[in-house]
Design a protein around this motif. Structure first.
Motif, PDB file in Angstrom:
ATOM      1  N   VAL A  95       0.840  -1.197   0.000  1.00 10.75           N
ATOM      2  CA  VAL A  95       0.000   0.000   0.000  1.00 10.75           C
ATOM      3  C   VAL A  95       0.876   1.249   0.000  1.00 10.75           C
ATOM      4  N   GLU A  96       1.911   1.283   0.841  1.00 10.11           N
ATOM      5  CA  GLU A  96       2.773   2.468   0.922  1.00 10.11           C
ATOM      6  C   GLU A  96       3.583   2.646  -0.350  1.00 10.11           C
ATOM      7  N   GLU A  97       4.095   1.554  -0.919  1.00 10.53           N
ATOM      8  CA  GLU A  97       4.866   1.646  -2.164  1.00 10.53           C
ATOM      9  C   GLU A  97       3.992   2.182  -3.301  1.00 10.53           C
ATOM     10  N   ARG A  98       2.744   1.705  -3.374  1.00 16.93           N
ATOM     11  CA  ARG A  98       1.846   2.182  -4.436  1.00 16.93           C
ATOM     12  C   ARG A  98       1.535   3.666  -4.250  1.00 16.93           C
ATOM     13  N   ARG A  99       1.317   4.062  -2.995  1.00 15.87           N
ATOM     14  CA  ARG A  99       1.014   5.473  -2.724  1.00 15.87           C
ATOM     15  C   ARG A  99       2.198   6.358  -3.126  1.00 15.87           C
ATOM     16  N   VAL A 100       3.406   5.925  -2.797  1.00 10.74           N
ATOM     17  CA  VAL A 100       4.606   6.675  -3.178  1.00 10.74           C
ATOM     18  C   VAL A 100       4.723   6.743  -4.697  1.00 10.74           C
ATOM     19  N   GLN A 101       4.410   5.641  -5.378  1.00 10.91           N
ATOM     20  CA  GLN A 101       4.468   5.627  -6.844  1.00 10.91           C
ATOM     21  C   GLN A 101       3.524   6.670  -7.438  1.00 10.91           C
ATOM     22  N   LEU A 102       2.303   6.739  -6.902  1.00 12.63           N
ATOM     23  CA  LEU A 102       1.323   7.691  -7.419  1.00 12.63           C
ATOM     24  C   LEU A 102       1.752   9.135  -7.120  1.00 12.63           C
ATOM     25  N   LEU A 103       2.297   9.357  -5.928  1.00 12.39           N
ATOM     26  CA  LEU A 103       2.762  10.706  -5.587  1.00 12.39           C
ATOM     27  C   LEU A 103       3.931  11.120  -6.473  1.00 12.39           C
TER      28      LEU A 103
ATOM     29  N   GLU B 221      -2.831  17.952  -2.734  1.00 14.50           N
ATOM     30  CA  GLU B 221      -2.364  18.325  -1.397  1.00 14.50           C
ATOM     31  C   GLU B 221      -1.328  17.332  -0.878  1.00 14.50           C
ATOM     32  N   ALA B 222      -1.529  16.046  -1.171  1.00 16.65           N
ATOM     33  CA  ALA B 222      -0.557  15.039  -0.745  1.00 16.65           C
ATOM     34  C   ALA B 222       0.772  15.233  -1.477  1.00 16.65           C
ATOM     35  N   ALA B 223       0.703  15.527  -2.780  1.00 19.42           N
ATOM     36  CA  ALA B 223       1.925  15.777  -3.544  1.00 19.42           C
ATOM     37  C   ALA B 223       2.622  17.029  -3.042  1.00 19.42           C
ATOM     38  N   LEU B 224       1.822  18.032  -2.688  1.00 19.21           N
ATOM     39  CA  LEU B 224       2.381  19.278  -2.176  1.00 19.21           C
ATOM     40  C   LEU B 224       3.096  19.044  -0.842  1.00 19.21           C
ATOM     41  N   ARG B 225       2.494  18.224   0.024  1.00 21.91           N
ATOM     42  CA  ARG B 225       3.156  17.905   1.293  1.00 21.91           C
ATOM     43  C   ARG B 225       4.470  17.177   1.052  1.00 21.91           C
ATOM     44  N   SER B 226       4.477  16.288   0.058  1.00 23.51           N
ATOM     45  CA  SER B 226       5.704  15.564  -0.271  1.00 23.51           C
ATOM     46  C   SER B 226       6.790  16.527  -0.742  1.00 23.51           C
ATOM     47  N   ALA B 227       6.405  17.479  -1.611  1.00 21.00           N
ATOM     48  CA  ALA B 227       7.358  18.481  -2.082  1.00 21.00           C
ATOM     49  C   ALA B 227       7.811  19.377  -0.939  1.00 21.00           C
ATOM     50  N   ALA B 228       6.873  19.723  -0.040  1.00 22.90           N
ATOM     51  CA  ALA B 228       7.214  20.579   1.099  1.00 22.90           C
ATOM     52  C   ALA B 228       8.217  19.883   2.007  1.00 22.90           C
ATOM     53  N   ASP B 229       8.049  18.581   2.203  1.00 18.35           N
ATOM     54  CA  ASP B 229       9.008  17.834   3.024  1.00 18.35           C
ATOM     55  C   ASP B 229      10.396  17.893   2.406  1.00 18.35           C
ATOM     56  N   GLU B 230      10.452  17.797   1.081  1.00 22.11           N
ATOM     57  CA  GLU B 230      11.746  17.859   0.394  1.00 22.11           C
ATOM     58  C   GLU B 230      12.356  19.252   0.525  1.00 22.11           C
TER      59      GLU B 230
ATOM     60  N   GLY C 275      -1.317  26.852   3.766  1.00 24.25           N
ATOM     61  CA  GLY C 275      -0.689  26.524   5.037  1.00 24.25           C
ATOM     62  C   GLY C 275       0.534  25.638   4.871  1.00 24.25           C
ATOM     63  N   ILE C 276       0.472  24.724   3.907  1.00 17.49           N
ATOM     64  CA  ILE C 276       1.614  23.848   3.641  1.00 17.49           C
ATOM     65  C   ILE C 276       2.803  24.670   3.167  1.00 17.49           C
ATOM     66  N   VAL C 277       2.558  25.610   2.273  1.00 14.76           N
ATOM     67  CA  VAL C 277       3.627  26.466   1.753  1.00 14.76           C
ATOM     68  C   VAL C 277       4.207  27.327   2.865  1.00 14.76           C
ATOM     69  N   ASP C 278       3.348  27.917   3.677  1.00 17.54           N
ATOM     70  CA  ASP C 278       3.842  28.763   4.760  1.00 17.54           C
ATOM     71  C   ASP C 278       4.631  27.942   5.773  1.00 17.54           C
ATOM     72  N   GLY C 279       4.274  26.670   5.925  1.00 12.23           N
ATOM     73  CA  GLY C 279       5.035  25.801   6.824  1.00 12.23           C
ATOM     74  C   GLY C 279       6.472  25.633   6.375  1.00 12.23           C
ATOM     75  N   VAL C 280       6.701  25.604   5.060  1.00  8.16           N
ATOM     76  CA  VAL C 280       8.065  25.511   4.536  1.00  8.16           C
ATOM     77  C   VAL C 280       8.851  26.769   4.902  1.00  8.16           C
ATOM     78  N   ARG C 281       8.214  27.927   4.764  1.00  5.16           N
ATOM     79  CA  ARG C 281       8.883  29.186   5.095  1.00  5.16           C
ATOM     80  C   ARG C 281       9.269  29.227   6.569  1.00  5.16           C
ATOM     81  N   ARG C 282       8.350  28.806   7.421  1.00  2.00           N
ATOM     82  CA  ARG C 282       8.622  28.825   8.861  1.00  2.00           C
ATOM     83  C   ARG C 282       9.724  27.826   9.216  1.00  2.00           C
ATOM     84  N   ALA C 283       9.709  26.672   8.578  1.00  2.00           N
ATOM     85  CA  ALA C 283      10.749  25.683   8.841  1.00  2.00           C
ATOM     86  C   ALA C 283      12.116  26.213   8.412  1.00  2.00           C
TER      87      ALA C 283
END
Length: 217
Positions: free
Chosen positions: A15-23, A67-76, A128-136
């Motif tokens: 399940v996690e591998e498939r989710r990562v593939q889609l993201l 939003e999930a893809a954006l969170r993934s990019a924000a983590d990076e 909020g996700i974008v602003d979280g990157v700035r704050r981090a």
């Protein structure tokens, strides 16, 4: 007869591998096209799966996937500023900017759509996700400055510089990625020291930091 090569064994993804593939597929598309120009069919085709499978993992449809893809990019992006506290501060900042600008270069159109806003899929959640990157990024810089409790002028200066980095990155994309990326990086580092120097005239805390930075030059 020449024997045929064995057919590779099919491996069912977890399940996690498939989710990562889609993201990964979604991020690859959002990197070069504005979010509103990407459909779930595009993501399914990119990942080599069916559209219903994309819906199974993201029942909220395109908005949830974005939003999930954006969170993934924000983590990076957050990791770009996660630099070991070794060596002179400005050298550390240069390395962090190298990673940040490499991300901008790789995700050019998607980065522009993300920061410029105005997308039909933009919500308070995505903002909020974008602003979280700035704050981090600001938090990482404060830790590198060895500041336990920054005053308002220093906090404002650091966040203003982060905004300037974003603006410069967008303009750099508009200008066909000119000047060369290493020149842009050095210029942004110089700007960081310059804005701290201006603030230091009004703020003793920042003046102490500028004195320490000058000793490293």
């Amino acid at each position: 007869m020449t024997p045929q090569a064995p057919t590779p064994a099919y491996r069912r993804l977890s399940v996690e591998e498939r989710r990562v593939q889609l993201l990964d597929a979604a991020l690859a598309l959002f990197a070069h096209r504005a979010p509103e120009e990407v459909s779930l069919d595009d993501v399914a085709e990119r990942a080599g799966v069916s559209r219903p499978l994309v819906y199974r993992y993201f029942p909220g449809g395109k908005q949830q996937l974005y939003e999930a893809a954006l969170r993934s990019a924000a983590d990076e992006l957050r990791l770009c500023f996660d630099e070991p506290r070794e060596g002179p501060l400005l050298t550390r900042l240069s390395r962090a900017l190298d990673r940040y600008l490499a991300f901008v270069d790789q995700h050019d159109t998607g980065f522009s759509a993300l920061l410029r806003g105005g997308s039909v899929v933009e919500t308070s959640q995505t903002s909020g996700i974008v602003d979280g990157v700035r704050r981090a990024a600001a938090d990482h810089i404060m830790r590198h400055l060895d500041v336990a409790e920054a005053g308002p002028r220093l906090r404002m200066t650091v966040r203003m510089w982060i905004t300037a980095v974003e603006a410069a990155s967008l303009i750099w994309l508009d200008e066909d990625k000119q000047p060369p990326v290493d020149e842009l990086r050095d210029w942004l580092v110089e700007q960081f020291l310059a804005v701290l120097t201006v603030t230091a005239r009004r703020d003793p805390q920042t003046a102490t930091l500028v004195g320490a930075l000058a000793a490293d030059l």
